[in-house]
Scaffold this motif. Structure first.
Motif, PDB file in Angstrom:
ATOM      1  N   PRO A  99       2.709   9.089  22.804  1.00  0.00           N
ATOM      2  CA  PRO A  99       3.043   9.954  21.665  1.00  0.00           C
ATOM      3  C   PRO A  99       2.302   9.615  20.376  1.00  0.00           C
ATOM      4  CG  PRO A  99       4.695   8.251  21.888  1.00  0.00           C
ATOM      5  CD  PRO A  99       3.704   8.023  23.008  1.00  0.00           C
ATOM      6  N   ASN A 100       1.344   8.690  20.409  1.00  0.00           N
ATOM      7  CA  ASN A 100       0.700   8.232  19.164  1.00  0.00           C
ATOM      8  C   ASN A 100      -0.221   9.270  18.542  1.00  0.00           C
ATOM      9  OD1 ASN A 100       1.936   5.662  19.443  1.00  0.00           O
ATOM     10  ND2 ASN A 100       0.351   5.064  20.917  1.00  0.00           N
ATOM     11  N   SER A 154       2.561   4.770  31.032  1.00  0.00           N
ATOM     12  CA  SER A 154       3.431   3.930  30.207  1.00  0.00           C
ATOM     13  C   SER A 154       4.827   4.521  30.092  1.00  0.00           C
ATOM     14  CB  SER A 154       2.848   3.758  28.801  1.00  0.00           C
ATOM     15  OG  SER A 154       2.937   4.985  28.079  1.00  0.00           O
ATOM     16  N   LEU A 155       5.770   3.665  29.741  1.00  0.00           N
ATOM     17  CA  LEU A 155       7.145   4.097  29.523  1.00  0.00           C
ATOM     18  C   LEU A 155       7.223   5.071  28.361  1.00  0.00           C
ATOM     19  CD1 LEU A 155      10.190   3.851  30.066  1.00  0.00           C
ATOM     20  CD2 LEU A 155      10.218   1.835  28.568  1.00  0.00           C
ATOM     21  N   GLU A 156       6.420   4.836  27.326  1.00  0.00           N
ATOM     22  CA  GLU A 156       6.438   5.713  26.150  1.00  0.00           C
ATOM     23  C   GLU A 156       6.002   7.133  26.518  1.00  0.00           C
ATOM     24  OE1 GLU A 156       6.621   1.684  25.153  1.00  0.00           O
ATOM     25  OE2 GLU A 156       4.986   2.704  26.221  1.00  0.00           O
ATOM     26  N   GLN A 157       4.943   7.254  27.316  1.00  0.00           N
ATOM     27  CA  GLN A 157       4.503   8.573  27.772  1.00  0.00           C
ATOM     28  C   GLN A 157       5.597   9.239  28.608  1.00  0.00           C
ATOM     29  OE1 GLN A 157       1.007   7.446  29.903  1.00  0.00           O
ATOM     30  NE2 GLN A 157      -0.317   7.397  28.102  1.00  0.00           N
ATOM     31  N   ASN A 158       6.192   8.454  29.482  1.00  0.00           N
ATOM     32  CA  ASN A 158       7.257   8.955  30.346  1.00  0.00           C
ATOM     33  C   ASN A 158       8.411   9.523  29.524  1.00  0.00           C
ATOM     34  OD1 ASN A 158       8.968   9.453  32.466  1.00  0.00           O
ATOM     35  ND2 ASN A 158       9.223   7.328  33.090  1.00  0.00           N
ATOM     36  N   ARG A 159       8.871   8.742  28.552  1.00  0.00           N
ATOM     37  CA  ARG A 159      10.005   9.167  27.724  1.00  0.00           C
ATOM     38  C   ARG A 159       9.677  10.417  26.912  1.00  0.00           C
ATOM     39  NH1 ARG A 159      11.939   3.167  25.594  1.00  0.00           N
ATOM     40  NH2 ARG A 159      13.442   2.768  27.294  1.00  0.00           N
ATOM     41  N   PHE A 160       8.456  10.455  26.354  1.00  0.00           N
ATOM     42  CA  PHE A 160       8.057  11.614  25.547  1.00  0.00           C
ATOM     43  C   PHE A 160       8.063  12.882  26.403  1.00  0.00           C
ATOM     44  CE2 PHE A 160       4.873  14.627  24.121  1.00  0.00           C
ATOM     45  CZ  PHE A 160       5.151  14.755  22.763  1.00  0.00           C
ATOM     46  N   SER A 193      11.549  13.955  27.368  1.00  0.00           N
ATOM     47  CA  SER A 193      12.332  14.521  26.260  1.00  0.00           C
ATOM     48  C   SER A 193      11.902  15.939  25.915  1.00  0.00           C
ATOM     49  CB  SER A 193      12.199  13.630  25.020  1.00  0.00           C
ATOM     50  OG  SER A 193      10.863  13.644  24.521  1.00  0.00           O
ATOM     51  N   TYR A 208       1.867   4.551  36.232  1.00  0.00           N
ATOM     52  CA  TYR A 208       3.188   4.060  35.830  1.00  0.00           C
ATOM     53  C   TYR A 208       4.146   4.121  37.016  1.00  0.00           C
ATOM     54  CZ  TYR A 208       7.675   3.694  33.416  1.00  0.00           C
ATOM     55  OH  TYR A 208       8.936   3.315  33.032  1.00  0.00           O
ATOM     56  N   LYS A 260      12.956   7.434  33.205  1.00  0.00           N
ATOM     57  CA  LYS A 260      12.660   7.268  31.783  1.00  0.00           C
ATOM     58  C   LYS A 260      13.248   6.004  31.192  1.00  0.00           C
ATOM     59  CE  LYS A 260      16.519  10.083  30.058  1.00  0.00           C
ATOM     60  NZ  LYS A 260      17.091   9.171  29.048  1.00  0.00           N
TER      61      LYS A 260
END
Length: 333
Positions: free
Chosen positions: A260-261, A290-296, A299, A309, A332
């Motif tokens: 999400p960066n 990555s976990l961050e990509q997964n969560r984004f 959501s 991942y 996630k």
């Protein structure tokens, strides 16, 4: 001299009331610096000319020893490629597609590998362009379809969880008038339910619009599904989404890598998901690492993902073990 030739050929030529344009590709070699005999010089100029064509045409290139070495490497690769099927040198690995909410494996993308006896594993990035250019992608593509369908049927016969097999198709395969028959044969030989097969096409295929429309409709009549691979990187018109029987959009990994960066990539991913949802299509994100990509992506309503991942592409026997364990890949959390 070359610039004069390019200039003289650049104006439009009118034939039958239509304007046509010529785009010359010119190869240049120097005597005695490159070679001395007529045959050698013509060969060098020919090599340079093909390099000019590969750069888009309407230009010129000078011959270099590296060009000749590159041409020889390509010829060697093409010759080896022609023998690869009969020598059983191709194999398939399968990358799981994971349902976002549950983490369950709902699909697998079949990815070809070439185990060359002399050079080891050769990347598809090296041999697929040569296969496309030479037409060898037709028999290779048929082998992939047959093998992937047979593998899914074998997994089903073993009682493993149900999933969808995803197989890539190229522009060259769509130009082949036998594509529908090839897909039909693969389904019949494996006794596979057509609904369990998803054919992946790229946006660039849409340039061949009428061929694509006719072929997709015939394949749709068989009952198979379709996805647009690398969505957002190719054809600019979106009108084909409402006219063609597309079931899934795959977000290209170039838009996933920096979320999400990166605000622009995040906005593009969100827009693709929202558009697909409004059109009643599934969305699969590629290259999730990555976990961050997964969560984004979770959501914002992405349906499924694939990437390191969750799992790298696996040999059939390794993925069968994962499926047999009914293993849930990272969700996630």
């Amino acid at each position: 001299v070359v610039q004069k030739i390019l200039g003289r050929l650049s104006p439009a030529i009118t034939i039958g009331g239509r304007e046509l344009f010529v785009t010359p590709s010119i190869g240049i070699t120097l005597c005695p610096f490159d070679d001395r005999t007529g045959d050698e010089l013509l060969r060098n100029a020919d090599t340079a000319m093909f390099h000019a064509k590969a750069q888009g045409g309407n230009t010129f290139r000078f011959y270099t020893a590296e060009l000749n070495a590159r041409a020889e490497r390509r010829l060697t690769l093409e010759t080896s490629l022609r023998h690869a099927i009969e020598r059983n040198q191709f194999l398939l690995h399968y990358q799981p597609q994971v349902e976002v909410v549950t983490g369950e494996i709902v699909g697998a993308e079949a990815l070809i590998r070439w185990q060359n006896g002399d050079k080891g594993i050769i990347s598809p990035m090296q041999f697929i362009p040569v296969a496309e250019e030479t037409g060898l992608i037709i028999p290779i593509g048929e082998w992939v379809l047959q093998t992937a369908c047979a593998q899914l049927a074998a997994w089903q016969a073993a009682g493993l969880p149900k999933l969808r097999m995803c197989v890539n198709l190229s522009v060259r395969q769509f130009r082949n008038l036998n594509l529908v028959a090839i897909v039909g044969r693969a389904l019949a030989a494996s006794a596979l339910d057509p609904a369990d097969l998803e054919l992946e096409i790229t946006e660039s295929i849409m340039v061949e619009e009428q061929i694509v429309i006719d072929t997709l409709r015939e394949l749709d009549a068989l009952g198979v599904h379709f996805s647009i691979d690398d969505f957002g990187t190719g054809y600019s018109s979106l009108s084909y989404l409402k006219r063609l029987p597309i079931d899934t959009l795959k977000i290209d990994q170039s838009f996933v890598a920096d979320i999400p960066n990166n605000a622009d990539d995040a906005a593009i991913a969100q827009a693709i998901i929202a558009m697909a949802q409004s059109l009643g299509m599934r969305v699969v994100a590629e290259g999730v690492e990555s976990l961050e990509q997964n969560r984004f992506l979770h959501s914002h309503g992405c349906d499924a993902m694939q990437g390191y991942y969750f799992s790298k592409p696996l040999p059939a026997e390794d993925l069968a073990i994962v499926l047999k364990m009914n293993k849930v890949l990272p969700a996630k959390h």
